[in-house]
Design a protein around this motif. Structure first.
Motif, PDB file in Angstrom:
ATOM      1  N   ASN A 199      61.924  40.041 -63.585  1.00 12.89           N
ATOM      2  CA  ASN A 199      60.800  40.843 -62.910  1.00 12.89           C
ATOM      3  C   ASN A 199      61.132  42.367 -61.907  1.00 12.89           C
ATOM      4  OD1 ASN A 199      58.241  39.362 -64.124  1.00 12.89           O
ATOM      5  ND2 ASN A 199      57.996  38.007 -62.710  1.00 12.89           N
ATOM      6  N   ALA A 200      62.201  41.658 -61.594  1.00 13.78           N
ATOM      7  CA  ALA A 200      63.862  42.566 -61.024  1.00 13.78           C
ATOM      8  C   ALA A 200      63.624  44.442 -60.996  1.00 13.78           C
ATOM      9  CB  ALA A 200      64.779  42.866 -60.563  1.00 13.78           C
ATOM     10  N   PHE A 201      62.658  44.578 -63.248  1.00 14.12           N
ATOM     11  CA  PHE A 201      63.577  45.538 -63.877  1.00 14.12           C
ATOM     12  C   PHE A 201      62.082  46.449 -63.659  1.00 14.12           C
ATOM     13  CE2 PHE A 201      66.601  42.773 -64.517  1.00 14.12           C
ATOM     14  CZ  PHE A 201      67.531  43.984 -64.289  1.00 14.12           C
ATOM     15  N   GLN A 202      61.044  46.507 -62.484  1.00 16.83           N
ATOM     16  CA  GLN A 202      59.830  46.959 -61.942  1.00 16.83           C
ATOM     17  C   GLN A 202      59.999  47.808 -60.365  1.00 16.83           C
ATOM     18  OE1 GLN A 202      57.516  43.692 -61.469  1.00 16.83           O
ATOM     19  NE2 GLN A 202      57.368  42.840 -63.585  1.00 16.83           N
ATOM     20  N   PRO A 203      59.295  49.063 -61.276  1.00 18.52           N
ATOM     21  CA  PRO A 203      59.354  49.793 -59.797  1.00 18.52           C
ATOM     22  C   PRO A 203      58.931  48.550 -58.667  1.00 18.52           C
ATOM     23  CG  PRO A 203      58.632  50.893 -61.658  1.00 18.52           C
ATOM     24  CD  PRO A 203      58.484  49.028 -62.506  1.00 18.52           C
ATOM     25  N   GLY A 204      60.281  49.427 -57.717  1.00 22.39           N
ATOM     26  CA  GLY A 204      59.225  49.050 -56.335  1.00 22.39           C
ATOM     27  C   GLY A 204      59.981  47.321 -56.225  1.00 22.39           C
ATOM     28  N   SER A 205      60.978  46.690 -57.112  1.00 24.28           N
ATOM     29  CA  SER A 205      60.731  45.616 -56.757  1.00 24.28           C
ATOM     30  C   SER A 205      62.172  45.917 -55.963  1.00 24.28           C
ATOM     31  CB  SER A 205      62.093  45.534 -57.820  1.00 24.28           C
ATOM     32  OG  SER A 205      63.031  45.372 -58.170  1.00 24.28           O
ATOM     33  N   GLU A 206      62.253  44.302 -55.008  1.00 25.28           N
ATOM     34  CA  GLU A 206      63.529  44.198 -54.529  1.00 25.28           C
ATOM     35  C   GLU A 206      64.662  44.736 -54.458  1.00 25.28           C
ATOM     36  OE1 GLU A 206      64.412  41.222 -50.839  1.00 25.28           O
ATOM     37  OE2 GLU A 206      63.053  40.195 -52.853  1.00 25.28           O
ATOM     38  N   MET A 207      65.127  44.963 -56.086  1.00 24.07           N
ATOM     39  CA  MET A 207      66.169  45.392 -56.400  1.00 24.07           C
ATOM     40  C   MET A 207      66.061  47.053 -56.641  1.00 24.07           C
ATOM     41  SD  MET A 207      68.057  45.014 -60.563  1.00 24.07           S
ATOM     42  CE  MET A 207      68.600  42.953 -60.239  1.00 24.07           C
ATOM     43  N   ASP A 208      64.853  47.699 -57.222  1.00 27.85           N
ATOM     44  CA  ASP A 208      64.617  48.968 -56.834  1.00 27.85           C
ATOM     45  C   ASP A 208      64.831  49.161 -55.736  1.00 27.85           C
ATOM     46  OD1 ASP A 208      63.500  51.326 -57.620  1.00 27.85           O
ATOM     47  OD2 ASP A 208      61.874  50.674 -57.255  1.00 27.85           O
ATOM     48  N   VAL A 209      64.132  49.176 -54.763  1.00 28.83           N
ATOM     49  CA  VAL A 209      64.341  49.732 -53.689  1.00 28.83           C
ATOM     50  C   VAL A 209      65.344  49.204 -52.655  1.00 28.83           C
ATOM     51  CG1 VAL A 209      62.725  49.180 -51.475  1.00 28.83           C
ATOM     52  CG2 VAL A 209      61.476  49.330 -53.188  1.00 28.83           C
ATOM     53  N   ARG A 210      66.219  48.076 -53.022  1.00 31.86           N
ATOM     54  CA  ARG A 210      67.654  47.810 -52.002  1.00 31.86           C
ATOM     55  C   ARG A 210      68.297  48.940 -53.003  1.00 31.86           C
ATOM     56  NH1 ARG A 210      70.784  46.717 -48.098  1.00 31.86           N
ATOM     57  NH2 ARG A 210      72.843  45.685 -48.465  1.00 31.86           N
ATOM     58  N   SER A 211      67.957  49.270 -54.279  1.00 26.71           N
ATOM     59  CA  SER A 211      69.866  50.632 -55.134  1.00 26.71           C
ATOM     60  C   SER A 211      69.038  51.374 -54.604  1.00 26.71           C
ATOM     61  CB  SER A 211      68.961  49.559 -56.437  1.00 26.71           C
ATOM     62  OG  SER A 211      69.703  50.705 -57.156  1.00 26.71           O
ATOM     63  N   ARG A 212      67.536  51.900 -53.334  1.00 22.65           N
ATOM     64  CA  ARG A 212      68.116  52.876 -52.792  1.00 22.65           C
ATOM     65  C   ARG A 212      67.723  53.130 -51.999  1.00 22.65           C
ATOM     66  NH1 ARG A 212      62.282  54.263 -54.097  1.00 22.65           N
ATOM     67  NH2 ARG A 212      61.517  52.558 -55.127  1.00 22.65           N
ATOM     68  N   ASN A 213      67.927  52.440 -51.123  1.00 24.32           N
ATOM     69  CA  ASN A 213      68.173  51.430 -50.329  1.00 24.32           C
ATOM     70  C   ASN A 213      70.122  51.863 -49.427  1.00 24.32           C
ATOM     71  OD1 ASN A 213      66.436  52.722 -48.177  1.00 24.32           O
ATOM     72  ND2 ASN A 213      65.070  51.240 -49.440  1.00 24.32           N
ATOM     73  N   ILE A 214      70.597  51.795 -50.199  1.00 22.17           N
ATOM     74  CA  ILE A 214      71.737  51.043 -50.296  1.00 22.17           C
ATOM     75  C   ILE A 214      72.958  53.052 -50.088  1.00 22.17           C
ATOM     76  CG2 ILE A 214      72.729  50.262 -51.924  1.00 22.17           C
ATOM     77  CD1 ILE A 214      73.978  48.460 -50.820  1.00 22.17           C
ATOM     78  N   ALA A 215      73.750  52.865 -49.027  1.00 21.40           N
ATOM     79  CA  ALA A 215      74.721  53.857 -48.576  1.00 21.40           C
ATOM     80  C   ALA A 215      75.761  54.365 -50.510  1.00 21.40           C
ATOM     81  CB  ALA A 215      75.671  53.786 -48.009  1.00 21.40           C
ATOM     82  N   ASP A 216      75.748  53.156 -50.880  1.00 16.58           N
ATOM     83  CA  ASP A 216      76.244  53.160 -51.841  1.00 16.58           C
ATOM     84  C   ASP A 216      76.222  52.341 -53.969  1.00 16.58           C
ATOM     85  OD1 ASP A 216      76.987  51.070 -50.631  1.00 16.58           O
ATOM     86  OD2 ASP A 216      79.381  51.035 -52.052  1.00 16.58           O
ATOM     87  N   PRO A 217      74.941  52.556 -54.297  1.00 17.64           N
ATOM     88  CA  PRO A 217      74.073  52.125 -54.890  1.00 17.64           C
ATOM     89  C   PRO A 217      75.126  52.403 -55.724  1.00 17.64           C
ATOM     90  CG  PRO A 217      73.318  54.772 -54.613  1.00 17.64           C
ATOM     91  CD  PRO A 217      74.111  53.929 -53.120  1.00 17.64           C
ATOM     92  N   ASP A 218      75.106  51.090 -56.879  1.00 20.54           N
ATOM     93  CA  ASP A 218      75.464  50.324 -58.498  1.00 20.54           C
ATOM     94  C   ASP A 218      75.046  52.007 -59.107  1.00 20.54           C
ATOM     95  OD1 ASP A 218      76.209  50.182 -60.641  1.00 20.54           O
ATOM     96  OD2 ASP A 218      76.251  47.700 -60.136  1.00 20.54           O
ATOM     97  N   ARG A 219      75.858  52.912 -59.707  1.00 22.07           N
ATOM     98  CA  ARG A 219      75.403  53.600 -60.376  1.00 22.07           C
ATOM     99  C   ARG A 219      74.743  53.557 -61.739  1.00 22.07           C
ATOM    100  NH1 ARG A 219      81.215  56.287 -59.684  1.00 22.07           N
ATOM    101  NH2 ARG A 219      81.601  54.535 -61.137  1.00 22.07           N
TER     102      ARG A 219
END
Ligand SMILES: [Zn+2]
Length: 618
Positions: A82-102
């Protein structure tokens, strides 16, 4: 998991280098105390894969034994897909962290409904009676009809429907290397309950902690797919594909049912592809190694997959000798097509790298996790430095001989990364939850490199032989369990006879740093007085070398008083009186003239992670 963010961190560091902050975190070190217990679960799963829609249906039966002293009125499952859905915690965290996992970036936010991952629970029964459950992101919250008493078993029966996400990170379908199915963290997985309570961690970035038990898994899939993964295939002669021991007799029909059993594990992972080559290689007196890789790769890559096989044997032998015997009969190296990640009896890894990158960069590390993560199953989310750091330590030790690096200090690169973090101002204590570092780079260096320095430097503190004995005893006492940091340091204390809680606490729960300094070398008649200073907050015992102009050298050792003892030292080393931590300076005198002394050096082998080497020598 493999380090991947070091480069990103170095970019951020170059923009924002500051002074090191010495922040003290108020956290416990994790202690299982004396009455160790752990939960147990037996999984039975039947999975029906639709390889066209990438969807699957599952029936899962769990028999869960509550070995805790507590009455449980709820349980939790992880629904990682379920992490692989738009708006999931994984998605939002990845778009907010300064150095996202590419590899993640904003990719999750762009997934279409037929590309997302999901696990939908349609029915859940406890002992035959439907029970209340709610899906909250990547966690299923379950309220029990009847609490589970200490020592009691409960039976959970679940039906679920799931979709394999387009590959984003670790698992998924049709990744960049074209592997059809990388199936890690793909089933409703019971969360662990231990002496620190429930660990229903949401899937944000990392990592995993599971319940020890047994898996019985039947996967029904299009008959042209080849599967590699956790567990022993029960029906090899109905399957073939290199598993068979005699003539293959396949059932009629479009699908085959692969039946796996995996005893004494806490996870089950698999991958499937139409184009896998399946090679095997026997480790002498050890397990059978299986290799799964795509036959459609260029010749050079196919050759790499042949060349890595004997090296994997050597690595397995090295870890067997230095940690403890790998207890399963099988280990599989599987092209999963995304980085490298450790799983039960297998790894999923990139398949199209260079030979050196595959051995040194991935297999040496992921195989080491079979000990430091899988068998000695620390909670990776809480104590990320114990699995990543310890795996990195033994990996670098192994590669020094197996890949002929032959370095005097195999951990030089590891120390240098730690220094960069310690001096950056971005360091957070290693006791930070793996998901909650400010930046990914601070997690990576704290977990992998500072974690590896923890062990290498422990060798400096208690002596190399004691460190070797500690690792073996740690394996003997804690394989197939969930040790906490305190359990490890207690083993080191028992082996060495030294008090080491200060080492665990300062290194892992604070960002205190080590800095010792030579202050003065002064003549006093025919004698010379040497004065040192403790500049950093973290205490350490001191190895010291004096070099004379006539070319001779003398070794000195200054015990740290709070250790209540000394590491074993050779006869030629002069053991001086203790240095108690609160005293900022320490002086001693030698029967040599000042003029005869060329240099005085603290820790000439550089095994102590002193952040300012410039003042270690005079
Ligand atoms: Zn790792």
């Amino acid at each position: 998991m493999k380090k991947i963010l070091i480069l990103a961190l170095s970019i951020i560091f170059s923009l924002s280098c500051g002074n090191a902050n010495e922040i003290v975190a108020q956290t416990d070190s994790g202690s299982t105390n004396s009455n160790y217990w752990q939960q147990h679960v037996d999984y039975t799963m039947e999975i029906d894969m639709n390889v066209k829609s990438y969807q699957y249906q599952g029936k899962q039966t769990l028999v869960y034994t509550n070995n805790s002293p507590d009455v449980l009125d709820k349980v939790f499952y992880h629904l990682y897909f379920n992490a692989f859905q738009p708006g999931s915690e994984m998605d939002v965290r990845s778009r907010n962290i300064a150095d996202p996992d590419r590899r993640i970036g904003n990719r999750i936010s762009n997934l279409q409904p037929n590309e997302i991952g999901y696990i939908k629970v349609s029915s859940l029964k406890q002992n035959g009676v439907e029970i209340k459950h709610e899906t909250v992101g990547t966690v299923l919250e379950v309220t029990l009809n009847k609490p589970i008493q200490p020592g009691e078993k409960a039976r959970f029966e679940m039906d679920f429907d799931a979709q394999v996400p387009k590959q984003i990170r670790r698992s998924g379908r049709n990744n960049a290397e074209g592997v059809a199915f990388s199936m890690a963290q793909w089933y409703p997985k019971l969360a662990e309950y231990d002496f620190q309570g429930w660990h229903a961690d949401p899937y944000i970035g990392r990592e995993f902690h599971g319940v020890w038990g047994n898996f019985d898994v039947k996967i029904t899939i299009d008959k042209n797919f080849i599967i590699g993964g956790t567990g022993y295939l029960q029906n090899p002669n109905e399957i073939g594909y290199g598993y068979e021991s005699t003539e293959v007799k396949r059932a009629e029909g479009k699908k085959l049912t692969w039946h796996f059993k995996a005893p004494d594990v806490h996870d089950f992972t698999w991958a499937a592809d139409l184009d896998y080559i399946h090679d095997k290689m026997q480790v002498p007196d050890g397990p059978m190694l299986h290799f799964f890789y795509k036959k459609t790769m260029p010749t050079e890559n196919l050759q790499n997959w042949k060349d890595i096989q004997p090296k994997t044997v050597e690595l397995m032998q090295f870890y067997n000798e230095h940690i403890g015997e790998y207890p399963y009969k099988q280990y599989s190296v599987i092209q999963g097509g995304d980085g490298g990640m450790e799983y039960g009896m297998c790894t999923l890894m990139l398949g199209m790298g260079t030979y050196d990158g595959m051995v040194s960069g991935i297999i040496a590390h992921e195989l080491a996790h079979s000990w430091f993560q899988f068998l000695i199953a620390t909670n990776e989310a809480k104590h990320e430095w114990m699995d990543e750091g310890f795996a990195s330590y033994i990996e670098y030790l192994a590669l020094n001989t197996i890949m002929n690096r032959n370095k005097e200090n195999p951990f030089e690169y590891i120390y240098s990364n730690y220094y960069r973090l310690a001096l950056s101002g971005r360091e957070q204590p290693q006791s930070t939850h793996a998901d909650r570092y400010d930046i990914n780079g601070a997690y990576s260096i704290a977990a992998y490199y500072k974690g590896a320095v923890f062990l290498s430097q422990l060798g400096y503190v208690i002596g190399e032989e004691n460190l070797k004995r500690t690792l073996k005893r740690y394996f003997d006492e804690w394989a197939f369990k969930h040790p906490a940091p305190n359990d490890f340091i207690r083993v080191a204390e028992k082996v060495s006879g030294l008090e080491l809680d200060w080492y665990l606490m300062d290194w892992t729960q604070t960002t205190n740093t080590i800095d010792y300094k030579i202050n003065a070398i002064q003549a006093s008649g025919d004698k010379t007085s040497i004065t040192m200073e403790r500049v950093g907050l973290m205490p350490m015992p001191i190895d010291l070398e004096i070099e004379y102009f006539d070319g001779t050298k003398e070794q000195y050792y200054i015990p740290l008083q709070m250790m209540r003892g000394e590491k074993p030292s050779v006869d030629t080393t002069t053991v001086l009186s203790d240095w108690a931590w609160a005293y900022p300076t320490y002086s001693f005198s030698i029967n040599k003239t000042r003029a005869s002394i060329k240099t005085v050096t603290i820790d000439p082998k550089e095994l102590m992670a002193d952040i300012n080497k410039a003042n270690n020598k005079m």
